[in-house]
Design an enzyme around this catalytic site. Structure first.
Site, PDB file in Angstrom:
ATOM      1  N   ARG A  64       0.815  -1.211   0.000  1.00 34.17           N
ATOM      2  CA  ARG A  64       0.000   0.000   0.000  1.00 34.17           C
ATOM      3  C   ARG A  64       0.861   1.279   0.000  1.00 34.17           C
ATOM      4  NH1 ARG A  64      -5.867   0.824   0.199  1.00 34.17           N
ATOM      5  NH2 ARG A  64      -5.949   3.055   0.437  1.00 34.17           N
ATOM      6  N   ASN A 106     -13.251  15.862  -2.196  1.00 35.28           N
ATOM      7  CA  ASN A 106     -13.931  14.604  -2.510  1.00 35.28           C
ATOM      8  C   ASN A 106     -15.424  14.865  -2.613  1.00 35.28           C
ATOM      9  OD1 ASN A 106     -14.430  11.800  -2.769  1.00 35.28           O
ATOM     10  ND2 ASN A 106     -14.765  11.591  -0.568  1.00 35.28           N
ATOM     11  N   THR A 107     -16.079  14.143  -3.505  1.00 37.31           N
ATOM     12  CA  THR A 107     -17.535  14.196  -3.558  1.00 37.31           C
ATOM     13  C   THR A 107     -18.090  12.880  -3.042  1.00 37.31           C
ATOM     14  OG1 THR A 107     -19.477  14.572  -4.945  1.00 37.31           O
ATOM     15  CG2 THR A 107     -17.608  13.504  -6.016  1.00 37.31           C
ATOM     16  N   HIS A 108     -19.139  12.987  -2.218  1.00 33.84           N
ATOM     17  CA  HIS A 108     -19.676  11.812  -1.526  1.00 33.84           C
ATOM     18  C   HIS A 108     -21.200  11.792  -1.641  1.00 33.84           C
ATOM     19  CE1 HIS A 108     -19.729   8.561   1.367  1.00 33.84           C
ATOM     20  NE2 HIS A 108     -20.729   9.179   1.969  1.00 33.84           N
ATOM     21  N   SER A 135     -22.383  15.523  -0.698  1.00 33.89           N
ATOM     22  CA  SER A 135     -21.491  16.463  -0.015  1.00 33.89           C
ATOM     23  C   SER A 135     -20.193  16.582  -0.793  1.00 33.89           C
ATOM     24  CB  SER A 135     -21.140  15.938   1.389  1.00 33.89           C
ATOM     25  OG  SER A 135     -22.298  15.617   2.126  1.00 33.89           O
ATOM     26  N   ASP A 140      -9.178  14.957   4.436  1.00 32.90           N
ATOM     27  CA  ASP A 140      -8.153  14.897   5.481  1.00 32.90           C
ATOM     28  C   ASP A 140      -7.824  13.425   5.715  1.00 32.90           C
ATOM     29  OD1 ASP A 140     -10.197  13.844   7.007  1.00 32.90           O
ATOM     30  OD2 ASP A 140     -10.418  15.609   8.302  1.00 32.90           O
ATOM     31  N   ALA A 141      -7.143  13.128   6.816  1.00 29.52           N
ATOM     32  CA  ALA A 141      -6.670  11.756   7.025  1.00 29.52           C
ATOM     33  C   ALA A 141      -7.785  10.789   7.411  1.00 29.52           C
ATOM     34  CB  ALA A 141      -5.571  11.745   8.084  1.00 29.52           C
ATOM     35  N   GLY A 142      -8.968  11.292   7.746  1.00 30.69           N
ATOM     36  CA  GLY A 142     -10.072  10.421   8.150  1.00 30.69           C
ATOM     37  C   GLY A 142     -10.899   9.949   6.961  1.00 30.69           C
ATOM     38  N   ASP A 144     -13.971  10.512   5.121  1.00 30.36           N
ATOM     39  CA  ASP A 144     -15.048  11.482   4.885  1.00 30.36           C
ATOM     40  C   ASP A 144     -15.294  12.403   6.076  1.00 30.36           C
ATOM     41  OD1 ASP A 144     -15.437  10.448   2.307  1.00 30.36           O
ATOM     42  OD2 ASP A 144     -16.752   8.881   3.065  1.00 30.36           O
TER      43      ASP A 144
HETATM   44  C1  GAR Z   1     -20.415   9.321  -6.988  1.00 33.81           C
HETATM   45  O1  GAR Z   1     -21.771   9.339  -6.635  1.00 33.81           O
HETATM   46  C2  GAR Z   1     -19.534   9.638  -5.798  1.00 33.81           C
HETATM   47  O2  GAR Z   1     -20.141  10.489  -4.872  1.00 33.81           O
HETATM   48  C3  GAR Z   1     -19.335   8.275  -5.197  1.00 33.81           C
HETATM   49  O3  GAR Z   1     -19.161   7.441  -6.296  1.00 33.81           O
HETATM   50  C4  GAR Z   1     -19.951   7.921  -7.388  1.00 33.81           C
HETATM   51  C5  GAR Z   1     -19.092   7.923  -8.622  1.00 33.81           C
HETATM   52  O4  GAR Z   1     -19.873   8.125  -9.755  1.00 33.81           O
HETATM   53  N1  GAR Z   1     -18.213   8.280  -4.315  1.00 33.81           N
HETATM   54  C6  GAR Z   1     -18.181   7.595  -3.176  1.00 33.81           C
HETATM   55  O5  GAR Z   1     -19.055   6.832  -2.811  1.00 33.81           O
HETATM   56  C7  GAR Z   1     -16.935   7.823  -2.341  1.00 33.81           C
HETATM   57  N2  GAR Z   1     -17.056   7.223  -1.068  1.00 33.81           N
HETATM   58  P1  GAR Z   1     -19.203   8.494 -11.161  1.00 33.81           P
HETATM   59  O6  GAR Z   1     -18.051   7.513 -11.388  1.00 33.81           O
HETATM   60  O7  GAR Z   1     -20.291   8.280 -12.162  1.00 33.81           O
HETATM   61  O8  GAR Z   1     -18.732   9.921 -11.097  1.00 33.81           O
END
Ligand code: GAR
Length: 188
Positions: A64, A106-108, A135, A140-142, A144
């Protein structure tokens, strides 16, 4: 224009939205490279746009830590001002955080701090929430846990499946991510 590197693992619909916005004349950023941790279908969006697309897979590295270093080197090679995780399904390690701390977002697909991790949509459905969403956060290191930059709510429907709900979340997530990336790159 501000150079941005996008990291993906999946279909890349958020990447596609970022690329579409970047094609507009007044856009504040340029996607200079797309890097994936596997042969993600979304890499095609980058290739179609003539943008360098690279796979840095964990299995091609002894451990890793070596992967973390290789990923960081691949990103750093493009000297981005901002690193965008757009459906990147691995935790980023210390080397990337050290090199780009405060400049990784990051997008979540959930309203953090609720439902962090790899199954934000599934977990929200299983919990029976009536409203969820997406969101955009600082990394950061955590897992989300970073500062929340923007959120949008999405209603959960009675008959929702994980797939249907995720599609409706993505429909609001994509423009939200573009908006945040524009905002962050305009200020630089
Ligand atoms: C998105 O909805 C993103 O928020 C999620 O994966 C999807 C990717 O879609 N990310 C996570 O769950 C991160 N923990 P995409 O490949 O079509 O952009």
């Amino acid at each position: 224009r501000t150079p941005v590197v996008v990291l993906i693992s999946g279909t890349g619909s958020n990447l596609a939205a970022l690329l579409a916005a970047a094609a507009e004349e007044q856009c504040t950023y340029e996607v200079v490279a797309v890097i994936a941790d596997r042969e993600a279908p979304g890499l095609e969006h980058a290739r179609a746009a003539g943008i360098p697309a690279k796979v840095v897979a964990l299995r091609d590295h002894p451990d890793r830590a070596a992967w973390d270093r290789a990923l960081t080197a691949a990103v750093a090679a493009h000297a981005p001002q901002l690193v965008v995780l757009a459906g990147f399904m691995k935790l980023v390690g210390p080397p990337l955080l050290e090199a780009f701390g405060g400049r990784i977002i990051n997008t979540h697909p959930a309203l953090l701090p609720a439902f962090p991790g790899a199954h934000g949509v599934r977990d929200a459905l299983a919990h029976g929430v009536k409203v969820t969403g997406c969101s955009v956060i600082e990394v950061d290191a955590g897992v989300d846990t970073g500062r929340i930059l923007a959120q949008r709510a999405v209603d959960v429907l009675e008959e929702d499946t994980e797939e249907a709900l995720h599609e409706r979340i993505k429909a609001v997530e994509q423009p939200l991510l573009v908006e945040v990336v524009r905002r962050l790159t305009a200020a630089r």
